[in-house]
Design an enzyme around this catalytic site. Structure first.
Site, PDB file in Angstrom:
ATOM      1  N   ARG A  92       0.841  -1.182   0.000  1.00 50.89           N
ATOM      2  CA  ARG A  92       0.000   0.000   0.000  1.00 50.89           C
ATOM      3  C   ARG A  92       0.894   1.257   0.000  1.00 50.89           C
ATOM      4  O   ARG A  92       0.566   2.263  -0.627  1.00 50.89           O
ATOM      5  CB  ARG A  92      -0.874  -0.044   1.258  1.00 50.89           C
ATOM      6  CG  ARG A  92      -2.084   0.829   1.181  1.00 50.89           C
ATOM      7  CD  ARG A  92      -3.071   0.487   2.283  1.00 50.89           C
ATOM      8  NE  ARG A  92      -3.840   1.667   2.605  1.00 50.89           N
ATOM      9  CZ  ARG A  92      -3.549   2.472   3.610  1.00 50.89           C
ATOM     10  NH1 ARG A  92      -2.537   2.214   4.400  1.00 50.89           N
ATOM     11  NH2 ARG A  92      -4.308   3.524   3.834  1.00 50.89           N
ATOM     12  N   ASP A 152     -19.005   5.419   2.047  1.00 47.67           N
ATOM     13  CA  ASP A 152     -19.179   4.524   3.204  1.00 47.67           C
ATOM     14  C   ASP A 152     -20.465   4.903   3.952  1.00 47.67           C
ATOM     15  O   ASP A 152     -21.215   4.037   4.406  1.00 47.67           O
ATOM     16  CB  ASP A 152     -17.969   4.654   4.147  1.00 47.67           C
ATOM     17  CG  ASP A 152     -16.666   4.719   3.363  1.00 47.67           C
ATOM     18  OD1 ASP A 152     -15.922   3.749   3.356  1.00 47.67           O
ATOM     19  OD2 ASP A 152     -16.425   5.760   2.716  1.00 47.67           O
TER      20      ASP A 152
END
Ligand code: NAD
Length: 317
Positions: A92, A152
């Site tokens: 990442r 979200d």
């Protein structure tokens, strides 16, 4: 190309997310002009042709064309959904480094055009890249917005609505913090039609707190579930980006959960995180500070710490 005066959007990165956003913008008639920019010129030009062929069916006229960074001079909003995706064997952090370099080059070119509008960032890690855009551009924080946890929050409202059999529009609940694994649900202020969630649960013994916790896990892991099935997520975020665009262009003063710079709010500073904020034609007017309980405060602090320590090697804090 001569510009039409009005609400002009430049979309940089016309992959799954950027092209779905342009498609949703056209269908909702939100922009007067959409400029598509991508390092893959053929992809952006193909999208321009395809979208233009749907104009007959759109609710309003939108001028759509292919462009380059010079066209950003007249844009009111630059939306960035360009970036590298994680490759096998890449961490990442490798991805952050790659995307920071891409963003430096994109933001510099946009600013060199004379752009003086609002940036809206969707590329991941979105909180980090929105912070970077704010730093690289030198624009006020009110004009550098990240999509943050808008998606979200939408997923949370949808899943709670589905559970309680109530329209998601009547569910008021937020996911805040990092758009990612350390995000948190704010159950303590959530309500359905004005009734706090904990009271709503007590009304009927088929509902339980345990189910709510599982709903949050499903929200948090949604992207993984979708990516496992179809490789990427794009319709939901595209519609979320359009929602933010509409709040800006129509000067709505709407409260949306986006990534914004905290300067003491929620006891944090010098970090971009998803929190509810009032959005209008000038960008972010103000941050709404939810009254978190002690557990939520601790989770938020942890999320902020993760982002700050990710930013630290790249930006002097
Ligand atoms: P994609 O690979 O389909 O599209 C990326 C596009 O960026 C490609 O068209 C590529 O050519 C372009 N690009 C790469 N480098 C560029 C550069 N230097 N200049 C101009 N264009 C460049 O990816 P996607 O599925 O559209 O996702 C885009 C980003 O959005 C990813 O970072 C993804 O994680 C993120 N995303 C965010 C959310 C959110 O909630 N914020 C949701 C879904 C996806």
């Amino acid at each position: 190309m001569k510009m039409v005066k009005g609400n002009r959007v430049a979309v940089i990165g016309t992959g799954f997310v950027g092209s779905s956003y342009a498609f949703a913008l056209l269908n909702q008639g939100i922009a007067d002009e959409i400029i598509l920019i991508d390092k893959d010129e053929d992809k952006a030009q193909g999208d321009v042709m395809d979208l233009n062929h749907g104009k007959v069916f759109a609710p309003d006229y939108t001028n759509i064309h292919y462009g380059d960074y010079r066209d950003c001079q007249h844009a009111d909003l630059v939306v960035i959904s360009a970036g590298a995706n994680q490759q096998p064997g890449e961490t990442r952090l490798d991805l952050i480094e790659k995307n920071l370099a891409i963003f430096k080059s994109i933001v510099d070119q946009v600013m060199m055009s004379g752009f003086d509008g609002i940036f809206l960032i969707a590329t991941n890690p979105v909180d980090i890249l929105t912070y970077a855009t704010w730093k690289y551009s030198g624009l006020p924080k009110s004009r550098v917005i990240g999509s943050g946890t808008i998606l979200d929050t939408a997923r949370f409202r949808y899943m709670l609505g589905d559970y309680f059999k109530v329209s998601p529009k009547n569910v008021h609940a937020n996911i805040i913090g990092e758009h990612g694994d350390s995000e948190l649900p704010v159950f303590s202020t959530a309500d359905i039609g004005g009734i706090p969630l904990d009271k709503y649960i007590k009304k009927n013994n088929k509902f339980s707190q345990k189910d709510l916790e599982q709903i949050f896990i499903n929200v948090r892991d949604s992207a993984y579930h979708i990516i496992n099935r179809k490789g990427a997520t794009y319709y939901g975020i595209a519609m979320g980006l359009v929602r933010i665009t509409k709040a800006i262009f129509r000067n709505e003063n709407s409260i949306l959960t986006v990534s914004t710079l905290l300067e003491g709010e929620y006891d944090e500073k010098d970090v971009y995180l998803g929190v509810p904020a009032v959005i209008n034609r000038k960008g972010i007017r103000e941050i709404i500070e939810l009254k978190l309980n002690n557990i939520e405060k601790g989770q938020f602090k942890k999320s902020a710490h993760i982002l700050k320590s990710t930013l630290a090697p790249y930006f002097k804090q």
